[in-house]
Write an enzyme that holds these catalytic residues in place. Structure first.
Site, PDB file in Angstrom:
ATOM      1  N   GLU A 205      28.332  19.044 -15.727  1.00  0.00           N
ATOM      2  CA  GLU A 205      27.512  19.307 -16.911  1.00  0.00           C
ATOM      3  C   GLU A 205      26.104  18.716 -16.808  1.00  0.00           C
ATOM      4  O   GLU A 205      25.381  18.633 -17.795  1.00  0.00           O
ATOM      5  CB  GLU A 205      28.239  18.791 -18.155  1.00  0.00           C
ATOM      6  CG  GLU A 205      29.559  19.515 -18.358  1.00  0.00           C
ATOM      7  CD  GLU A 205      30.310  19.064 -19.596  1.00  0.00           C
ATOM      8  OE1 GLU A 205      29.793  18.182 -20.315  1.00  0.00           O
ATOM      9  OE2 GLU A 205      31.397  19.586 -19.850  1.00  0.00           O
ATOM     10  N   LYS A 360      34.627  25.542 -29.522  1.00  0.00           N
ATOM     11  CA  LYS A 360      34.468  26.191 -28.216  1.00  0.00           C
ATOM     12  C   LYS A 360      34.975  27.623 -28.335  1.00  0.00           C
ATOM     13  O   LYS A 360      36.161  27.848 -28.585  1.00  0.00           O
ATOM     14  CB  LYS A 360      35.265  25.442 -27.147  1.00  0.00           C
ATOM     15  CG  LYS A 360      34.741  24.051 -26.827  1.00  0.00           C
ATOM     16  CD  LYS A 360      35.656  23.356 -25.826  1.00  0.00           C
ATOM     17  CE  LYS A 360      35.091  22.017 -25.378  1.00  0.00           C
ATOM     18  NZ  LYS A 360      36.028  21.276 -24.503  1.00  0.00           N
TER      19      LYS A 360
END
Length: 451
Positions: A205, A360
């Site tokens: 990330e 999400k």
């Protein structure tokens, strides 16, 4: 009414070089939308299924040709002719075609890409941005970014068992200023790591994945217990914030953590610091109550404002205790616990097991269900944090979604890797489009806390 004319899916690659699904949609009056499905590394047991081919001779079994075929041969023929602006009907049709609770027949990766591409095509036809199409005149709040600058757990080959250590520029006056603060702090952190001759390579990330070799003279259990890798990471963040010229705390930059504790929870119902156990060849585990006490200690010693998945997804009793203990001053976020599923979010609200939900899109699989999850969360007085996945693409849908529903917070990686920066750049575009109407709440985004 503008009917869907064509839908086409293909296999592409995500930020890890792993296959994912891309879908394009065309409408009869010239609307066009394209969406790409993300993919997670640490996943909750109740997430919608990410359909993979399982052919070990191709992409190590991670191909998505089955999901692509399902879109092109099963979903597309059923959606052709449906009004592109009728998102509920589009999503309901796909849910009916699949017919399973967790989308195990057609795959959530294909279904989600279609759902988002249809919404984008509808917005395109109306010639308005996606955030305005979804949120209307109320869509004007820019989210506080939750930037993952130190990676551990499943996201990096580092010494840290907790998965993410993040900075949140709550004291900034605008989104663009918040990003500047974050970038400068990220660079300050890099400088600190270099000065300690630590690794400045980044994880999935975009955050750093240090080994902390410099922090320990001995690699024995007592040394790690005296000062845990999590505390070393938190000390580094505080130092980086100061080095960048900002205040650690409510007037400047605060810290968030994603413990991803489901990855640490074993059959003995204890939380095992597996990376430390590997280094020391000794067991180090905590009971649920001990883990709660450990997290409380961290909160008391550091400017932490948010903890995600502090306990395992099956430890509902522990989550309720954690929320009772520190939920008035720290955001307790359920990710694996809820998997963006209204059914589990409702259960969490009833049990008072958290005060925030991580959103999400691919955990649930359609835009309509995602909106339902956000709405349910906000009605309970909880916050909703829109999130990326560790496997991403250049798709920026979540940026528009965060603004459309005024979630006030977004979690989408660090200040590196173009798949992460794309979302921040999209938010900068939106801020520019909104002009004087743009709102950045900063600390007020945490309306679920007693500040």
């Amino acid at each position: 009414m503008s009917r869907i004319e064509r839908i086409f899916a293909r296999e592409i690659l995500d930020s890890r070089g792993t296959p994912t699904v891309e879908v394009e949609v065309w409408t009869e009056f010239g609307g066009y939308g394209c969406a790409k499905a993300p993919s997670g590394a640490s996943t909750g047991v109740n997430e919608a299924l990410e359909l993979r081919d399982g052919d070990k001779a191709r992409y190590n079994g991670k191909g998505v040709l089955k999901a692509v075929k399902n879109v092109n041969e099963i979903i597309a023929p059923e959606l052709i002719g449906i009004d592109a602006l009728d998102q509920l009907t589009v999503d309901r049709k796909m849910l009916d075609l699949d017919g399973t609770e967790f989308k195990t027949k057609l795959g959530a990766n294909g279904i989600l890409a279609v759902s988002l591409a249809v919404a984008k095509a509808a917005a395109s036809e109306l010639d308005i941005p996606l955030y305005k199409y979804l949120g209307g005149v109320q869509a004007k709040k820019l989210p506080v970014p939750m930037l993952n600058v130190i990676n551990g757990g499943e996201h990096a080959d580092s010494a840290i068992d907790f998965q993410e250590f993040m900075i949140m520029p709550v004291g900034a006056k605008s989104f663009s200023e918040a990003l500047r603060w974050s970038s400068e702090t990220f660079q300050a952190l890099k400088s600190l790591l270099k000065s300690k001759k630590d690794i400045t390579a980044v994880g999935d990330e975009g955050g750093f994945a240090p080994n902390f070799e410099w922090a320990y003279e001995k690699h024995d259990l007592e040394s790690f217990k005296k000062k845990t890798p999590a505390e070393i990471a938190l000390d580094l963040l505080v130092d980086a914030i100061k080095k960048a010229g900002y205040k650690p705390g409510k007037d400047g930059i605060m810290i968030a953590m994603d413990c991803a504790s489901s990855e640490l929870y074993l059959e003995d119902k204890k939380y095992h610091f597996k990376k430390i156990e590997k280094v020391t060849n000794q067991e180090w585990s905590l009971t649920s109550d001990e883990m709660i006490s450990y997290l409380e200690k961290l909160v008391n010693n550091y400017p932490i404002i948010s903890i995600e998945d502090g306990l395992a997804e099956t430890d509902w009793e522990g989550f309720t205790k954690l929320t009772q203990k520190i939920g008035d001053k720290v955001q307790i976020v359920g990710d694996d616990l809820f998997t963006t599923n209204p059914k589990f979010i409702k259960q969490g609200i009833n049990k008072k097991a958290a005060n925030s939900t991580l959103i999400k899109l691919n955990q649930i699989g359609t835009l309509s269900e995602t909106v339902e999850a956000i709405t349910m969360t906000q009605k309970a007085g909880w916050t909703a944090v829109v999130s990326h996945r560790s496997g991403e693409t250049e798709d920026t849908t979540i940026a528009d979604l965060a603004v459309a529903f005024n979630t006030g917070q977004i979690k989408t990686g660090s200040m590196s890797r173009s798949d992460r920066i794309a979302k921040y750049n999209r938010l900068l575009q939106i801020e520019s489009e909104l002009g004087q109407n743009a709102i950045y709440d900063g600390l007020e985004a945490f309306y679920n806390l007693n500040k």
